[in-house]
Scaffold this motif. Sequence first.
Motif, PDB file in Angstrom:
ATOM      1  N   SER A 190      50.897  35.014  64.697  1.00 37.60           N
ATOM      2  CA  SER A 190      50.425  33.643  64.524  1.00 37.60           C
ATOM      3  C   SER A 190      51.455  32.750  63.845  1.00 37.60           C
ATOM      4  N   GLY A 191      52.606  33.304  63.484  1.00 35.55           N
ATOM      5  CA  GLY A 191      53.602  32.521  62.762  1.00 35.55           C
ATOM      6  C   GLY A 191      53.088  32.056  61.399  1.00 35.55           C
ATOM      7  N   GLY A 192      52.217  32.843  60.794  1.00 37.39           N
ATOM      8  CA  GLY A 192      51.654  32.499  59.492  1.00 37.39           C
ATOM      9  C   GLY A 192      50.445  31.586  59.554  1.00 37.39           C
ATOM     10  N   MET A 193      50.063  31.141  60.763  1.00 35.58           N
ATOM     11  CA  MET A 193      48.917  30.245  60.896  1.00 35.58           C
ATOM     12  C   MET A 193      47.607  30.937  60.569  1.00 35.58           C
ATOM     13  N   ASP A 194      47.586  32.261  60.571  1.00 32.37           N
ATOM     14  CA  ASP A 194      46.345  32.982  60.275  1.00 32.37           C
ATOM     15  C   ASP A 194      45.799  32.624  58.899  1.00 32.37           C
ATOM     16  N   ARG A 195      46.685  32.289  57.965  1.00 34.06           N
ATOM     17  CA  ARG A 195      46.206  31.899  56.627  1.00 34.06           C
ATOM     18  C   ARG A 195      45.492  30.554  56.662  1.00 34.06           C
ATOM     19  N   LEU A 196      46.010  29.624  57.443  1.00 33.16           N
ATOM     20  CA  LEU A 196      45.350  28.323  57.580  1.00 33.16           C
ATOM     21  C   LEU A 196      44.014  28.472  58.287  1.00 33.16           C
ATOM     22  N   TRP A 197      43.953  29.325  59.312  1.00 36.47           N
ATOM     23  CA  TRP A 197      42.699  29.548  60.028  1.00 36.47           C
ATOM     24  C   TRP A 197      41.676  30.218  59.112  1.00 36.47           C
ATOM     25  N   SER A 198      42.146  31.126  58.268  1.00 38.14           N
ATOM     26  CA  SER A 198      41.245  31.787  57.321  1.00 38.14           C
ATOM     27  C   SER A 198      40.676  30.783  56.311  1.00 38.14           C
ATOM     28  N   ALA A 199      41.518  29.874  55.857  1.00 39.46           N
ATOM     29  CA  ALA A 199      41.059  28.852  54.919  1.00 39.46           C
ATOM     30  C   ALA A 199      40.028  27.935  55.573  1.00 39.46           C
ATOM     31  N   ASP A 235      47.161  43.543  59.511  1.00 40.53           N
ATOM     32  CA  ASP A 235      47.351  42.255  58.837  1.00 40.53           C
ATOM     33  C   ASP A 235      48.776  41.732  59.027  1.00 40.53           C
ATOM     34  N   LEU A 236      49.757  42.634  58.996  1.00 42.86           N
ATOM     35  CA  LEU A 236      51.143  42.230  59.227  1.00 42.86           C
ATOM     36  C   LEU A 236      51.305  41.648  60.627  1.00 42.86           C
TER      37      LEU A 236
END
Length: 217
Positions: free
Chosen positions: A17-26, A10-11
Amino acid sequence: MFDHVASRYDLMNALMSGGMDRLWSAAMRTAVGAVPGETILDLAAGTGASSASLARSGARVVACDLSEGMIEVGRRRHPGIEFVQGDATDLGFPDDSFDAVTISYGLRNVVDTRAALSEMARVTKPGGRLVVCEFSTPPNPAFRRLYRFYLGAVIGTLARVASSDEVAYDYLVESILAWHPQEDLGRLIARSGWERVEYKDLTGGIVALHRAYKPRS
């Protein structure tokens, strides 16, 4: 390979992704549209981050992954999620079991993509839905060249610095570059027992969401 990277998986996703993984998950969660009372199968669930996100809807989520190491970490991090070890091409669930099936960043790792998509259709209820969130091909040529440079130069550096298995991230880059473009994957989904296939590009096509439905008859 995935057993070896489970503890930092997860890290590394967040870093690469530069934190974009959270937006993709949403976006994936919105595309699934889970509601209380539904049962969702989350394939290639890894450590359960996507499953936990889906479970916030109130739906029951079954997290399925082939890697024992991923499941072990996932059970510690998300004790409220049901984890099951399983092969996407030979799922141990009865026909018509789930209201929706989703798979994030795992379909390209399956040896027989069409067999996996057909199995997903088998275990989905008639009228149920499929959501595939996967790395894809940016349609803009200039952005595509920039993205490929990033994959080759930056991902390798991050893997050497932060990963527990550098070779695993060499495979990541190779598998992304070899994967189907959006339109080709959509046609493959349609040939595997699904209808009303559509897709949406995220972040310029770095990731694509494909959604489809199982025919009612």
